[in-house]
Structure formats: C-alpha cells, structure tokens
Design an enzyme around this catalytic site. Structure first.
Site, PDB file in Angstrom:
ATOM      1  N   ARG B 295       0.910  -1.363  -0.547  1.00 28.66           N
ATOM      2  CA  ARG B 295      -0.420   0.048  -0.082  1.00 28.66           C
ATOM      3  C   ARG B 295       1.292   1.323   0.231  1.00 28.66           C
ATOM      4  O   ARG B 295       1.727   1.081   0.811  1.00 28.66           O
ATOM      5  CB  ARG B 295      -0.674  -0.182   1.489  1.00 28.66           C
ATOM      6  CG  ARG B 295      -2.102   1.212   1.321  1.00 28.66           C
ATOM      7  CD  ARG B 295      -2.625   0.978   2.842  1.00 28.66           C
ATOM      8  NE  ARG B 295      -1.932   2.043   3.716  1.00 28.66           N
ATOM      9  CZ  ARG B 295      -1.326   1.406   4.939  1.00 28.66           C
ATOM     10  NH1 ARG B 295      -2.023   0.475   5.672  1.00 28.66           N
ATOM     11  NH2 ARG B 295      -0.753   2.306   5.814  1.00 28.66           N
ATOM     12  N   HIS B 299      -2.801   4.263   4.799  1.00 33.92           N
ATOM     13  CA  HIS B 299      -4.363   2.723   4.884  1.00 33.92           C
ATOM     14  C   HIS B 299      -5.827   3.652   4.160  1.00 33.92           C
ATOM     15  O   HIS B 299      -6.685   3.467   3.441  1.00 33.92           O
ATOM     16  CB  HIS B 299      -4.680   2.635   6.182  1.00 33.92           C
ATOM     17  CG  HIS B 299      -5.525   2.448   6.202  1.00 33.92           C
ATOM     18  ND1 HIS B 299      -6.478   1.056   5.791  1.00 33.92           N
ATOM     19  CD2 HIS B 299      -6.686   2.432   6.904  1.00 33.92           C
ATOM     20  CE1 HIS B 299      -7.476   0.760   6.478  1.00 33.92           C
ATOM     21  NE2 HIS B 299      -7.911   1.172   6.715  1.00 33.92           N
ATOM     22  N   TYR B 308       4.384   5.063  11.961  1.00 35.00           N
ATOM     23  CA  TYR B 308       4.658   3.644  11.687  1.00 35.00           C
ATOM     24  C   TYR B 308       5.478   3.034  10.889  1.00 35.00           C
ATOM     25  O   TYR B 308       5.951   1.265  11.480  1.00 35.00           O
ATOM     26  CB  TYR B 308       3.428   2.385  12.323  1.00 35.00           C
ATOM     27  CG  TYR B 308       2.401   2.653  11.287  1.00 35.00           C
ATOM     28  CD1 TYR B 308       2.583   2.093   9.830  1.00 35.00           C
ATOM     29  CD2 TYR B 308       1.203   3.450  11.543  1.00 35.00           C
ATOM     30  CE1 TYR B 308       1.866   2.090   9.092  1.00 35.00           C
ATOM     31  CE2 TYR B 308       0.346   3.548   9.692  1.00 35.00           C
ATOM     32  CZ  TYR B 308       0.642   3.191   9.070  1.00 35.00           C
ATOM     33  OH  TYR B 308      -0.557   2.736   8.187  1.00 35.00           O
TER      34      TYR B 308
END
Ligand code: TPP
Lengths: 342, 402
Positions: B295, B299, B308
């Site tokens: 990805r 998100h 993260y």
C-alpha cells in the site's frame, strides 16, 4: 470496587489541567496503568499509532508492548483473550475501533464476559473494560456512526456507561478499570477533540460514584435526560430555551446499566415533563426503558407523556443525511414545545 | 521460508523459545522482513525491470496477451491510478468524507479483475476500486460512498460485483455462501462453469469469518478464489502481527491449494487468477491466492503512516511499481512509444477531470431517503415516523430550501 481510584495529589504536575475528552481519557488510562501494573490495553492500532482516534497516544512508548498490545485484527479475539487475561488476574482494557465493528465480539461479550461471574457463583471475576467510540456526526462511511449501547444494556452481567465531559472521561475510565465487573465504556467520538468542551479537570479530587446519573443544569419547566454525545445537544438547547424564558433541567445519565433513575424521578416530580434524548433508534432502547419506568414511578406527577427525541428506526443513513437522523437542538426544542403545549 | 514438512517438527533452536530470542520486530524494523521480499515461492512473470520471466506452469494462462492486450492492461492501471490520485486530492480539498487509496495495488486488482468472466461474481472489501473498474462499473458510481451520499448503489448483479463491505472479513463468509449456491445449482464442472472471487486484506486473515470461510468452502468444495491482497499493513499493524507464516501457506491446513503471486505484476496476477478461477469452474476449488503487494499511500485519508512505517520501506517498494514495469516492457519490446504513453496520460487526466466534475455536482439526497428501503415490505410504524419528521421539517420557514 477492587482497587480504589487514586488521586494524583502528591505529584508535582499541576493537579488542574484544561483538557478535551480525548486527552482526559488518555491521561485517565495512563493513571490507571501507573496505579496498577495488571492493567493492559488491547486493540487494533492502539500501540504505535495511538489508536485511530489517538486516545492511547504515547502509552505503548511508555509502558511497552506487553502492556499495550497491538493485536491481530479480530474483535472476537480481542475480547475473548481479554476474558482469559482477566481470569488470570489482569485488568484488560479493550479498544474497539468503531462501534460498528463490535459485533464479531458480541458472542464473547454476551456468552462469556457477561456470564462467567454468574456461572461460577462469583468465583471468577472478569474486570474487563471494553472501550467503544460511538455515535454519529463525524461525516463517516457506514458502520462508523452507530449507537448500539441498548443492545449491551439488555445483557445482564454487563455494566454500561458513557461519559460526556472531560472530568468524567478522566475519572470514569479509571473507575471502570477499577471495577471488578465487566464494563462497556461508550465514548462519544464526535466530542473527543471538541475544543468547545475543553474544561478544567482536577486530577487531585476524589471522584463521585461511577454508577450514578447527575443533574448538570437545574430548571423548572421540563426535564431533559440524555447521555454521551446528546448531553451537549441538551445543554445547548437548555441555553437557547432560557433566552425564550424557559427553564429546562438537564440530567446526564452517565450510567446506562444499571440505570440510575433516582435523580430523573425526582426531577420529573418537580417539572412534570420529561424529554429523553439519544442518538440510538427509539424502539426497544434506553429511552424506551426510561419512558416505561418514569410513567410507573411518576404517573401522578406527569403533565404530559414522556417524549423521546432519538435517531429514527432506520439503519444509520449515508452521512450526508445524518443531520436529519441525529437529534439536534431544534428537534429537542420542538419536543419541549410539544410537551409544554400538552 | 521452510516448507510445511519442516515446520511440523521444529529442530531445536527453531521453536517459539528460540524465536523469542531472535531480535524483536522493533530491532529489525517492524515488518521489514516480511515487507521487502516475497520469497522464493513468489510467482512472477514480469520483473520490476520489465523483463519477461518464463513460467512453465502459468505461461499458458497468458498466451493470448500480446502487445495490444498488455497495452490494455497498462491503460487500465494508469486510468485507475490517476482516478485514485484525483479522489485522494478531492478528499484533501474537503469534497469527500474519506478516501481509501489503492496506490500500488493496481496490478493485483486489474490482473485479477480482468481474469474474471461475465458469469463470475466478485465480493470486494472497500479498496477494490480497480476491480470495480474492471467489472465495468463507472468509477463515478463509487463516489457516493466517499462523498457520503449513499452506501454504494451500483447494479451488483449486472456487473457481478457485490457492494463494498467495510466490516473486516464479513464478505468472505458471504462469498462462501454465494459460491456454495453456484455449486448447489450445478453451475460448476466444465470450461463454462461459474466461479466467485473474494477480496480481503492481510489483516482480515485474523478474523474468524475468514477462517470459517476457509472451512466452509473446503467442506462444500465451493468454487471460491480467496484473493488476499497482502499490502503488508493493516492500518499500522504489519503482517507479522497477523501470522507466523506466509499467508498463502495457511490454505494447506484447510486442504486446498495456496499460492503467492507478485501482486505488483499484472501479468502474473492475471495468469494465477485465471488458473485459480479455472480450478473453481471445473469443480476443483477453493484456492487461496496471496498477492504480495504494498500500500503505497496511507491506509485511508484519516491515517498517518509516518507514525509506524519507515520512508525507506516505501522507497524500496517504489522500485517495484506495478505500472513502471509494464511500461518498461512495452517500450523495450517496441509495443509502445512515448507518444503512446503521452496519449494514455492525457486520457487519464480527462478521466480524472470527469470524475471531479461529476463529484462536485452530485446532488444531496433528500431527507426522505433516510427512511427509504429499510424493509422490503412497508412498515406502517416507519411510515408514520417519516411523515411526522417531514411535517416537522416543513414547519421551518426555510424548509423548502433544505
Ligand atoms: C471488524 C472490523 N474491525 C475493525 C475495522 C477497522 N478497520 C478498517 S480497515 C482496518 C485494517 C484492515 O487491514 P487489511 O485487512 O490488511 O486490509 P487493507 O486495508 O490493508 O487492504 C481496520 C482495523 C473494521 N473495518 N472492521
């Protein structure tokens, strides 16, 4: 209550801080984790990311990965393992990302969490807190705006509470964690970071009881009862009504199971009128329960039927339509008019 | 990765205790082990450099893909990516409530989506805009969900594309039931058989629904292709947080084949999905495909990946871009030149401009839509609630303008 909730009197940090509900929850969780090293946090994205709403921000950094667990993506797993951890002596606090995703965990909540204590005649305690951001008004897609609290209040063995302001957020989360019973803790997500609600929280006082409702504003013409996100709507409505010379009493329910209706009965006996406000659909809801109990207890004091201002009996609509679905100040005042016009 | 035979009897030093002594995910940088390499078992037909790799098993499934057909796949991916970027920008400009980017997953979606036949059914999660496009759904029809005027209103039967599902894992059981129905109706067994495909993420593999979908489909020989887009992250949680072994290997435990394909290789995704659908059509399903991809954006537009993941990881994956490798192949083999690429880019810009204009002009739904279609049969109580609310609304001086 097992562990008394400690005040932070002795700490060098100022005991009075101006906080949002979100920050108050964060500090409340931190205080609970500091007070008891058996307190764990479990959930999706609660670690590095601090949760999608950042309520657990910084906790993993300070308490480590064994106390703030980024779990696999499975609600049944989160709640089911929390039950086991609690049986083992931990005090798990689960975060469900959005209320619409609690249902994979519903089986664990209703079959195990709510019943283990009863089933074992009290030999097993399951002091689990399930934190659930809930309610609408954030312009979200489906499953991110619902109010399923009545479903949980209907399950014996569970306690269900909801906070509406920073001081309650700070204290109630700690009290819920300290409670030896499972507590479903519903958090009004649209108010998390609402600057208007910022207020002073005195972290050194002793909090009032967790399972008790509270009169937030006194009035004489009619009573509004609400919880969570609807409390602000009612307070705003009462302020607007005052300008028209009407005096409305506002009660924050705070606890949905057990329901603490004493202050509501008392209020209705004085005002003779009750309007119950919530975002949840009306049928078979907390509002229904309030209406039933108030007519039973206050029959001779009522000047008008108990009215409900709620979400409709429809699934939560696409959010371009949520202004219609969610009770707003106008709908509350309209109900006040109807009640007073009876 | 070791083979299943090896991990049933772990050697001393390979069990959980030994693993615990290994560097923590923190030390090796969360997710890095899993996120950069697909391992030796990765099925690939087109390298990141755009070179064709021969595959004795899968070449025959793409024997018909000549230069022209590959240009078609290239065009699909460019259009879909351009529309995705436009929607992302529109969200940033306050025109959409949220956007779920597919950046980086174009090959997995176009490859698998183009493998489907008319008679097949697809069950998407919420990121499958490329599959929707491949199923002939006008990209504009997706926008209601993200502009929050509806929950997805396309004609799912006509397109063989189920509504989006937001609750993680739910659609896997729904697809399983649908595929069981295809089987019960005798629609499988030969070349013209029907099949179902279901899309889900690596995070979803932890859900009970996905496990139950595996069990049911195996027990009933459902013609179902499980298409897991392992984009390495479930919001902030790396695949390691969902599984101890590569996801495709799980299929073995349920008794059906699992395969890992390079999810950034449109040709390999097309071939492997055609093969898997074929298995299902002929009655040999189910099959699990793990499309190993990445990805390349957040998100969703509400996410902040800088919290993260490392930018190095993103940089490494950019080198495996699904569109660039096809472009390199087409150019190297004389199937396309710069004017062609420019033409496609111009077409994509127009595609995006149309999307923008359409989105800006989408009508607001009327208030009675709140009450519409709650039940198939009329409900007097709900009708009364609607009438009461509309009467209340009409009491406002400005009600007509609402
Ligand atoms: C049952 C459920 N729990 C939580 C969520 C919130 N949520 C939305 S997407 C997501 C991560 C999904 O990751 P993955 O399955 O890997 O799919 P991806 O988005 O990466 O394609 C989460 C936790 C949800 N939608 N449904």
């Amino acid at each position: 209550m097992a562990a008394p909730v400690k005040s932070r009197q002795d700490e060098s940090v100022s005991a009075v801080q101006t906080l949002t509900i979100g920050k108050a929850l964060n500090l409340g969780l931190r205080a609970a984790m500091e007070a008891d090293d058996k307190v764990l946090i479990l959930g999706e994205d609660v670690g590095k990311l601090g949760g999608v709403f950042r309520i657990t921000d910084g906790l993993q950094k300070d308490f480590g990965e064994q106390r703030v667990l980024d779990t696999p993506l499975a609600e049944s797993g989160i709640i089911g393992t929390a039950v086991g951890l609690a049986v083992r002596g931990f005090r798990p606090v689960c975060e469900i990302q959005f209320e619409g995703f609690i249902f994979p965990g519903f089986d664990q909540i209703s079959s195990q969490l709510a019943k283990l204590h009863y089933r074992t005649q009290g030999r097993i305690k399951v002091p689990v807190v399930v934190r659930v951001p809930y309610g609408g008004g954030i312009g979200a897609v489906e499953h991110h705006s619902e109010s399923p609290e009545s479903l949980f209040a209907h399950i014996p063995g569970l306690k269900v509470v909801s906070c509406s302001n920073p001081a309650d957020a700070y204290w109630m989360i700690q009290q819920a964690i300290a409670s030896d019973d499972p507590v479903l803790f519903f958090e009004p997500k649209r108010l998390y970071h609402n600057g208007q609600l910022k207020s002073e929280v005195d972290t050194s006082t002793t909090p009032g009881p967790l399972f008790a409702s509270r009169v937030l504003r006194e009035g004489t013409d009619a009573t509004l009862v609400a919880y969570g996100p609807s409390v602000k709507v009612c307070l705003d409505a009462a302020a607007a009504a005052q300008e028209e010379g009407r005096s409305l009493e506002v009660i924050d329910l705070r606890t949905l199971s057990p329901l603490d209706l004493g202050p509501v009965f008392e209020s209705v006996r004085r005002t003779g009128r009750l309007i119950s406000v919530s975002e949840a659909s009306a049928e078979s809801s907390i509002s229904s329960e309030i209406a039933a109990r108030v007519q039973q207890e206050c029959f001779y004091s009522l000047e008008a039927p108990v009215l409900r201002v709620t979400g409709f009996d429809t699934p939560y609509p696409p959010s371009k339509l949520e202004e219609h679905f969610l009770p707003d100040l106008d709908r509350v005042l309209h109900a006040v008019d109807r009640s007073l016009g009876w | 990765m070791s083979s299943p035979e090896q991990w049933t009897h772990p050697e001393p030093g390979e069990g959980p205790a030994a693993r615990a002594a290994q560097p923590s995910p923190e030390q090796v940088i969360a997710g890095l082990r899993a996120t950069t390499e697909g391992g030796a078992e990765l099925t690939q037909l087109l390298t990141p450099e755009g070179e064709r790799v021969a595959s004795p098993q899968f070449d025959r499934y793409v024997a018909d893909i000549d230069g022209e057909a590959l240009r078609g796949l290239y065009r699909d991916m460019v259009l879909v990516r351009r529309a995705d970027r436009e929607a992302n920008a529109m969200q940033r400009q306050g025109q959409l409530g949220i956007w779920v980017p597919l950046l980086g997953q174009e090959a997995a979606q176009i490859g698998s989506g183009r493998a489907l036949r008319k008679q097949d059914m697809a069950f998407p999660s919420y990121r499958e805009h490329g599959v929707a496009y491949a199923r002939g759904i006008d990209f504009r029809e997706l926008m209601g969900i993200f502009r929050c005027t509806d929950h997805g209103n396309w004609d799912f039967k006509a397109h063989g594309f189920h509504p989006y599902t937001i609750v993680i894992g739910n659609q896997v059981l729904n697809a399983t039931g649908y595929a069981m129905g295809q089987k019960f109706e005798g629609k499988v067994g030969d070349e013209d058989g029907e099949a179902t495909i279901v899309y889900f993420g690596d995070g979803a593999t932890s859900q009970g629904d996905v496990h139950e979908g595996f069990v049911w489909s195996a027990v009933y020989d459902a013609p179902l292709v499980f298409f897991c887009q392992n984009n390495q992250w479930a919001i902030s949680e790396p695949t390691e947080r969902q599984s101890r072994l590569p996801l495709y290997q799980r299929a073995r435990g349920y008794g059906f084949p699992g395969i890992r394909v390079d999810g950034n290789d449109v040709l390999a995704c097309l071939a492997v999905t055609r093969w898997a659908l074929d298995e299902c059509r002929h009655g040999n399903g189910p099959v699990l495909i793990e499309a190993f991809t990445y990805r390349m954006d957040a998100h969703t537009t509400t996410d902040d990946p800088t919290r993260y993941r490392l930018s190095d990881e993103l940089e490494a994956w950019k080198l495996k871009d699904p569109i660039e490798r096809v472009r390199a192949y087409l150019a190297r083999n004389g199937h396309a030149d710069q004017p062609y690429f420019d033409r496609i880019q111009a077409e994509a810009d127009q595609f995006a401009a149309d999307l923008r204009e359409f989105t800006f002009n989408m009508p607001e739904p009327p208030p009675e839509r709140v009450f519409a279609n709650v039940y198939a049969e009329p409900s007097a109580a709900l009708d009364a609630q609607r009438e009461e609310y509309l009467a209340y609304l009409s009491g406002f001086a400005t009600a007509g303008e609402r």
